[in-house]
Design a protein around this motif. Structure first.
Motif, PDB file in Angstrom:
ATOM      1  N   ARG A   3       0.834  -1.204   0.000  1.00  0.00           N
ATOM      2  CA  ARG A   3       0.000   0.000   0.000  1.00  0.00           C
ATOM      3  C   ARG A   3       0.873   1.261   0.000  1.00  0.00           C
ATOM      4  O   ARG A   3       0.542   2.250  -0.660  1.00  0.00           O
ATOM      5  CB  ARG A   3      -0.924   0.004   1.231  1.00  0.00           C
ATOM      6  N   ILE A   4       1.968   1.212   0.744  1.00  0.00           N
ATOM      7  CA  ILE A   4       2.886   2.359   0.782  1.00  0.00           C
ATOM      8  C   ILE A   4       3.464   2.618  -0.611  1.00  0.00           C
ATOM      9  O   ILE A   4       3.557   3.764  -1.063  1.00  0.00           O
ATOM     10  CB  ILE A   4       4.009   2.122   1.808  1.00  0.00           C
ATOM     11  N   ILE A   5       3.844   1.527  -1.298  1.00  0.00           N
ATOM     12  CA  ILE A   5       4.434   1.680  -2.640  1.00  0.00           C
ATOM     13  C   ILE A   5       3.427   2.330  -3.584  1.00  0.00           C
ATOM     14  O   ILE A   5       3.758   3.259  -4.340  1.00  0.00           O
ATOM     15  CB  ILE A   5       4.880   0.313  -3.187  1.00  0.00           C
ATOM     16  N   HIS A   6       2.162   1.878  -3.541  1.00  0.00           N
ATOM     17  CA  HIS A   6       1.147   2.444  -4.435  1.00  0.00           C
ATOM     18  C   HIS A   6       0.920   3.925  -4.122  1.00  0.00           C
ATOM     19  O   HIS A   6       0.798   4.753  -5.043  1.00  0.00           O
ATOM     20  CB  HIS A   6      -0.160   1.665  -4.303  1.00  0.00           C
ATOM     21  N   SER A   7       0.849   4.266  -2.828  1.00  0.00           N
ATOM     22  CA  SER A   7       0.667   5.675  -2.460  1.00  0.00           C
ATOM     23  C   SER A   7       1.858   6.508  -2.922  1.00  0.00           C
ATOM     24  O   SER A   7       1.704   7.633  -3.432  1.00  0.00           O
ATOM     25  CB  SER A   7       0.498   5.808  -0.938  1.00  0.00           C
ATOM     26  N   CYS A   8       3.049   5.959  -2.761  1.00  0.00           N
ATOM     27  CA  CYS A   8       4.266   6.651  -3.180  1.00  0.00           C
ATOM     28  C   CYS A   8       4.286   6.871  -4.685  1.00  0.00           C
ATOM     29  O   CYS A   8       4.626   7.967  -5.169  1.00  0.00           O
ATOM     30  CB  CYS A   8       5.473   5.842  -2.722  1.00  0.00           C
ATOM     31  N   ARG A   9       3.918   5.853  -5.433  1.00  0.00           N
ATOM     32  CA  ARG A   9       3.932   5.946  -6.898  1.00  0.00           C
ATOM     33  C   ARG A   9       2.922   6.986  -7.393  1.00  0.00           C
ATOM     34  O   ARG A   9       3.154   7.674  -8.387  1.00  0.00           O
ATOM     35  CB  ARG A   9       3.624   4.574  -7.506  1.00  0.00           C
ATOM     36  N   LEU A  42       2.119   9.696  -5.885  1.00  0.00           N
ATOM     37  CA  LEU A  42       2.598  11.037  -5.555  1.00  0.00           C
ATOM     38  C   LEU A  42       3.894  11.395  -6.277  1.00  0.00           C
ATOM     39  O   LEU A  42       4.083  12.531  -6.709  1.00  0.00           O
ATOM     40  CB  LEU A  42       2.814  11.155  -4.038  1.00  0.00           C
ATOM     41  N   ASN A  43       4.799  10.429  -6.374  1.00  0.00           N
ATOM     42  CA  ASN A  43       6.094  10.689  -7.001  1.00  0.00           C
ATOM     43  C   ASN A  43       6.603   9.406  -7.640  1.00  0.00           C
ATOM     44  O   ASN A  43       7.143   8.531  -6.966  1.00  0.00           O
ATOM     45  CB  ASN A  43       7.091  11.208  -5.958  1.00  0.00           C
ATOM     46  N   SER A  44       6.408   9.275  -8.929  1.00  0.00           N
ATOM     47  CA  SER A  44       6.768   8.037  -9.623  1.00  0.00           C
ATOM     48  C   SER A  44       8.272   7.872  -9.798  1.00  0.00           C
ATOM     49  O   SER A  44       8.745   6.787 -10.153  1.00  0.00           O
ATOM     50  CB  SER A  44       6.087   8.001 -11.000  1.00  0.00           C
ATOM     51  N   LYS A  45       9.040   8.950  -9.541  1.00  0.00           N
ATOM     52  CA  LYS A  45      10.485   8.889  -9.763  1.00  0.00           C
ATOM     53  C   LYS A  45      11.259   8.400  -8.546  1.00  0.00           C
ATOM     54  O   LYS A  45      12.407   7.964  -8.681  1.00  0.00           O
ATOM     55  CB  LYS A  45      11.007  10.268 -10.183  1.00  0.00           C
TER      56      LYS A  45
END
Length: 650
Positions: free
Chosen positions: A482-488, A490-493
């Motif tokens: 879930r953290i990875i999806h939220s991170c992606r 907001l900031n895919s880089k």
């Protein structure tokens, strides 16, 4: 003989089925034994009517329970936790017992019944709580130490109650004080005698027994020690449990302690199971059907009272709010010693089976919800404390800070990583939901935010748009995803590094967007391999190249291993577990002369083919198999079995 055999088969069969079922449900096995007793007893299917005969045999379970409790009872540990043991412990037992006694007297119960009930309900479950703390590695945490300290005093109080109950049941008025004084005098005399024997005689006896190098002689000696101690106290008119406890306590300081405990555990568990089965026979389902609302009300009220009381006592002793809250939650249930007191009261005819069944029902209900409380005590504590906790005011990461690292979770791994970031003058921001850790880290000047790192607003406060790297430092694959999806979103880089226990979720996390996944078990294997190779004089450059290649290949070489007799059918994600399996081709194997492609193996991978003491790693599909080849298969159990059938043909 026939009746005894039938009785034994019935009890063991019902107990085995119930324990297996309750284990699957994550419930304490004590409840399984109680349910077996209920089913087999006079209020159940009526298979067993001689409850008194079973109770006499089951008393030996209490003897071994107290003996092993004495073995585990450490005086140095008692002194280490003395502030809680002799501070919160006595007040918790006395105040809880006083409250229960007062309520029962108001409801019209006799003083003897109210007193026994009060003592039984004041105790918590040492077996359930300590086992859970050990399983979670939480014994040395704040709430683990506080809970252990209170449980230590409760165990002492239980021993005193077991000693005094027979005295109270046979005396009244002025004679009660006389008998109490005599009992205390006998107990002190017994303690002195067992101390002398345990200090100078028993160690020499056990050393002599150990020299025989005979396991059965040592086991018989351990059994004899527990039973002789119980027999001596019985002759003195005291509780058999007291002698067993004192003998165990004396031997607990010797180096034979662990061996004795291991030898006696099967006897203890078997006889304790029988004891709890006998207690279950006291429960009348009709009584529960008639009084279920009062039983639920009593259980809920008692758990709330104990939780609030333990919280208040620990706060008065200066313990952190989170520690006090979690300790109150995990100690709010009733314990197994309550069953012991109830059974002893029934055997001395100072409590009717009906009232005993009511008390057992309340205790069982509190124990049934305990696993859930233990598992979610942290979350419940945070939810309860959030409105009142003095959470340090954190501010969003300054716009001037760029290229920093966001650490999701600030436990041991996160803190170690932060130390190295500081050493290399790199900026790091931690996100954690542990309030105590938050206060400690903030007081030390660490930059840490409170919140759930899977929430986008928390990541934005941590400066996710300007971050260079995000690291998930805890082992929770679902939350990490879930953290990875939220991170992606907001900031895919930003690159994401995830820590996991093993390679179970490696592909899932990589697919979600993790740049690297570090499985602890496989990394530990790599470090062990690297050290072993360097100790065997393999050049460091070759070892380093091997490590890099293995990591680059996503640990493929390390995935799967040859299992023993214990083999899990699915991993922690619920997917079929993968294993390695070797198949040697005999002269009658159908696959001889065929290429790997022609064998048409499904859902499995051929990791290697061993031929004439040479191993071909990841062979090409065109390789033709020969007699004597050993094919190393990798895949789910069913697919591996199907592939073996296709290879051997038959």
């Amino acid at each position: 003989m026939h009746d005894t055999l039938t009785l034994t088969v019935v009890l063991l069969s019902s107990a085995v089925v119930a324990v297996v079922l309750f284990r699957r449900l994550g419930m304490p096995p004590i409840l399984a034994y109680l349910l077996s007793g209920l089913a087999a007893g006079p209020f159940g299917f009526g298979w067993i009517n001689d409850v008194e005969g079973i109770q006499h045999l089951a008393e030996f379970g209490i003897v071994f329970l107290l003996f092993t409790l004495g073995l585990e009872f450490s005086i140095p540990r008692l002194l280490t936790l003395r502030r809680i043991v002799f501070g919160a412990g006595p007040l918790q037992v006395v105040l809880t017992a006083a409250a229960v006694f007062a309520v029962m007297r108001l409801l019209g119960f006799q003083p003897m019944t109210a007193g026994i009930t009060a003592g039984a309900l004041a105790l918590s479950s040492t077996a359930i709580v300590i086992r859970d703390l050990i399983g979670r590695g939480a014994v040395n945490t704040g709430y683990g130490r506080a809970s252990t300290g209170i449980l230590l005093f409760q165990d002492l109080a239980a021993v005193i109650m077991l000693v005094m109950l027979p005295v109270i049941s046979t005396s009244n008025g002025n004679a009660l004080w006389t008998m109490t004084g005599i009992t205390l005098g006998k107990s002190l005399l017994l303690f002195a005698g067992i101390y002398v024997v345990g200090k100078w005689i028993l160690p020499r006896l056990l050393e002599e027994t150990g020299r025989t190098r005979s396991d059965e002689v040592f086991v018989m000696t351990a059994l004899l020690l527990a039973l002789v101690a119980a027999w001596v106290t019985h002759l003195m008119g005291l509780s058999m449990a007291l002698g067993a406890f004192l003998a165990g306590m004396m031997l607990g300081e010797s180096h034979f302690r662990h061996q004795i405990e291991a030898d006696l555990r099967p006897f203890r568990d078997l006889l304790l199971g029988l004891f709890f089965i006998s207690v279950g026979m006291l429960v009348d389902p009709n009584l529960f059907a008639e009084q279920w609302h009062w039983i639920i009300l009593a259980a809920v009220s008692l758990m709330l009272f104990k939780a609030v009381l333990i919280f208040a006592l620990l706060r008065l002793l200066g313990e952190p709010t989170d520690t006090a809250t979690r300790s109150g939650l995990v100690l709010s249930q009733c314990g197994e010693f309550g069953f012991v007191l109830v059974a002893l009261a029934v055997s001395h005819q100072v409590m009717s089976p009906g009232k005993a069944g009511l008390l057992v029902s309340i205790t069982v209900l509190t124990m049934a919800v305990t696993p859930g409380l233990l598992q979610h005590s942290g979350k419940l504590s945070r939810r309860l404390l959030r409105p009142w906790m003095d959470i340090p005011k954190d501010s969003p990461v300054s716009d001037d800070i760029t290229g920093h690292v966001i650490l999701c979770g600030y436990g041991r791994v996160g803190q170690n990583l932060m130390r190295y970031l500081n050493r290399f003058h790199l900026k790091g921001v931690a996100v954690d939901m542990d309030l105590v850790r938050l206060q400690e880290a903030s007081a030390a000047g660490e930059h840490i935010l409170f919140g759930d790192a899977s929430r986008k607003d928390i990541l934005e406060r941590a400066g996710i748009h300007r971050a260079r790297l995000l690291v998930v430092t805890f082992d929770d694959a679902r939350l990490a995803e879930r953290i990875i999806h939220s991170c992606r979103d907001l900031n895919s880089k930003v690159r994401v590094l995830v820590r996991t226990r093993d390679d179970t979720h490696l592909d899932t996390l990589t697919a979600a967007g993790a740049a690297e996944v570090v499985p602890e078990v496989l990394e530990a294997s790599l470090m062990l391999v690297a050290h072993a190779l360097m100790m065997l004089d393999v050049p460091f450059e070759r070892v380093l190249a091997m490590l890099r290649k293995t990591r680059r290949d996503r640990y493929r070489m390390l995935q799967g291993y040859y299992h023993g007799d214990s083999f899990p059918t699915s991993d922690s994600a619920g997917k079929p577990y993968r294993l390695l399996h070797a198949v040697t081709l005999s002269d009658k194997a159908r696959s001889i002369g065929l290429s790997i492609h022609d064998c048409a193996l499904r859902d499995v991978e051929i990791r290697a083919v061993k031929r004439n003491e040479q191993t071909r790693e990841r062979p090409d599909d065109t390789l033709r198999l020969e007699q004597g080849d050993t094919v190393i298969l990798y895949g789910p159990l069913e697919a591996v079995e199907a592939a073996e059938v296709r290879l051997l043909g038959g």
